[in-house]
Design a protein around this motif. Structure first.
Motif, short mmCIF file in Angstrom:
data_model
loop_
_atom_site.label_atom_id
_atom_site.label_comp_id
_atom_site.label_asym_id
_atom_site.label_seq_id
_atom_site.Cartn_x
_atom_site.Cartn_y
_atom_site.Cartn_z
N ILE A 235 16.93 24.75 -7.47
CA ILE A 235 15.82 25.09 -8.37
C ILE A 235 15.75 24.12 -9.54
O ILE A 235 14.66 23.78 -10.01
CB ILE A 235 15.93 26.56 -8.83
N TYR B 146 13.96 21.26 -8.08
CA TYR B 146 12.56 21.65 -7.90
C TYR B 146 11.82 21.53 -9.23
O TYR B 146 10.73 20.94 -9.30
CB TYR B 146 12.47 23.08 -7.36
N GLU C 22 14.68 32.74 -3.75
CA GLU C 22 16.06 33.18 -3.96
C GLU C 22 16.45 34.28 -2.97
O GLU C 22 17.56 34.28 -2.44
CB GLU C 22 16.26 33.66 -5.39
N ILE D 113 9.69 31.63 -7.14
CA ILE D 113 11.13 31.35 -7.17
C ILE D 113 11.94 32.57 -6.75
O ILE D 113 12.94 32.44 -6.04
CB ILE D 113 11.56 30.87 -8.58
#
Length: 161
Positions: A136, A139, A105, A101
């Motif tokens: 996210i 996700y 980002e 992640i």
């Protein structure tokens, strides 16, 4: 027009019914099968994970398949329907859970999304942090959905409508 993405877990009987009787039964099945509404961010999440719009799936890419499915069932009129068979879910789930992640980002740039006409047209630089958090969140919701599908050993249907 805002196109929404929708995932649904189905058993073998239901998958066969969808394939044989066309995909018009999706709404009938929605209330009886576990589902996940990714809403409007399906194309954005696909672009974040693969660098390509969901309108152009990446062949043999598990992250692409996690968003748009593996086997196309119907692309007529104003909808798209695809499936992921239960034996394909483990590899897709593993690819998803191994995403970094923090790396996503770092590379997330709303200007790139806007330039590539990623659906929907919401990609603004001054909203970078909020947009990334929305992606996210979707996700994580989708990852949890895949984990439940893996545990239940069911197929997944994805549709855009």
């Amino acid at each position: 027009m805002e196109l929404l993405g929708f995932y649904m877990m189905v058993d073998e009987f239901t998958l066969d019914k969808l394939v044989i009787f066309n995909a018009n039964h999706r709404n009938e099945l929605k209330d009886t099968n576990e589902n996940y509404l990714i809403n409007k961010l399906w194309d954005g999440l696909h672009f974040l994970l693969t660098g390509s719009s969901a309108y152009f799936p990446v062949k043999n890419n598990k992250l692409s398949e996690s968003i748009v499915g593996v086997h196309i069932l119907d692309t007529k009129y104003d909808h798209f329907i695809a499936c992921i068979k239960n034996n394909e879910v483990p590899e897709i789930y593993n690819a998803m859970k191994n995403i970094d992640i923090k790396e996503l980002e770092k590379k997330f740039d709303p200007k790139t999304f806007k330039k590539n006409k990623i659906h929907p047209n919401i990609w603004k630089q001054d909203k970078r942090k909020e947009l990334f958090q929305e992606l996210i969140s979707e996700y994580n919701g989708l990852l949890e959905f895949y984990q439940r599908a893996l545990t239940k050993n069911v197929h997944i249907i994805f549709s855009v409508f």
